[in-house]
Design an enzyme around this catalytic site. Structure first.
Site, mmCIF file in Angstrom:
data_model
loop_
_atom_site.group_PDB
_atom_site.id
_atom_site.type_symbol
_atom_site.label_atom_id
_atom_site.label_comp_id
_atom_site.label_asym_id
_atom_site.label_seq_id
_atom_site.Cartn_x
_atom_site.Cartn_y
_atom_site.Cartn_z
ATOM 1 N N LYS A 1 -27.621 84.377 55.320
ATOM 2 C CA LYS A 1 -28.901 84.748 55.930
ATOM 3 C C LYS A 1 -29.081 84.094 57.300
ATOM 4 O O LYS A 1 -29.474 84.762 58.253
ATOM 5 C CB LYS A 1 -30.081 84.349 55.028
ATOM 6 N N ARG B 1 -29.776 75.913 42.233
ATOM 7 C CA ARG B 1 -30.271 76.857 43.251
ATOM 8 C C ARG B 1 -29.919 78.285 42.865
ATOM 9 O O ARG B 1 -30.713 79.201 43.066
ATOM 10 C CB ARG B 1 -29.710 76.492 44.626
#
Ligand code: AMP
Length: 192
Positions: free
Chosen positions: A14, A147
């Protein structure tokens, strides 16, 4: 305005692809992870709160995150005139609903959601490599699994949320950085 949400698991690229998009489209980049890390570096109260969550691989509570995003948007109106790339936000359905409201209140909306799709074994490899290169505190084996679990449980439902709104564009997130960016550009061109 061109408002892009760049979406994907930790390690999906990202940040890297946001940098390419900014260079080519002149958008304002909001990375909530960067905002939090900057607060940790500067030793602010927010930084101290955020660090406890980040180091465990957990999400910062929605209410706090939504307030942070609103204040970043409002303090950068000029830079955000052409549009914004939202990187790392939203991460929950509550955040996505709040983002819709926030943008509507400011007379704008999400143009597209670019979903970077990368197989899990490659995500883990990339995150561990980034940890070795940058020393980022949450890029280690212990935190990575948390995560990824948080991503699957709390964030991945956003794919269906945005598919229902016909905003989600799946991008194959493997290959070279340039190849992936070419796919993103093709998705943005489609918006017309
Ligand atoms: P990132 O740099 O986007 O991978 O974010 C690093 C960490 O910051 C995440 O693992 C979360 O602990 C926290 N964080 C960043 N963005 C958000 C968000 N939108 N909501 C909750 N926590 C966030």
């Amino acid at each position: 305005m061109l408002n892009i949400v760049i979406f994907g698991a930790p390690g999906s690229g990202k940040g890297t692809q946001s940098d390419n998009i900014i260079k080519n489209y002149g958008l304002f980049h909001i990375s909530t992870g960067d905002v939090l890390r900057d607060n940790i570096r500067r030793g602010t109260e927010l930084g101290a709160t955020a660090k406890a969550y980040i180091d465990r691989g957990q999400l910062i509570p929605d209410e706090l995150m939504i307030d942070i995003l609103a204040s970043v948007l409002d303090s950068h109106k000029q830079e955000a005139a052409k549009g914004v790339i939202f990187d790392g936000f939203p991460r929950t359905i509550a955040q996505a609903e709040a983002l819709d409201v926030m943008l509507a209140e400011r007379g704008t909306a999400i143009s597209t959601v670019i979903g970077l799709e990368v197989p899990e074994d490659e995500l883990v490899q990339r995150i561990i490599k980034r940890g070795q290169l940058t020393g980022r505190s949450d890029d280690n084996m212990e935190t990575v699994q948390n995560r990824l679990n948080v991503y699957h449980n709390q964030t991945s439902p956003l794919k269906a949320f945005y598919e229902q709104k016909s905003l989600y564009q799946a991008i194959e997130g493997t290959g070279s950085i340039d190849e992936i960016f070419a796919r993103i550009q093709a998705a943005i061109v489609q918006l017309g």
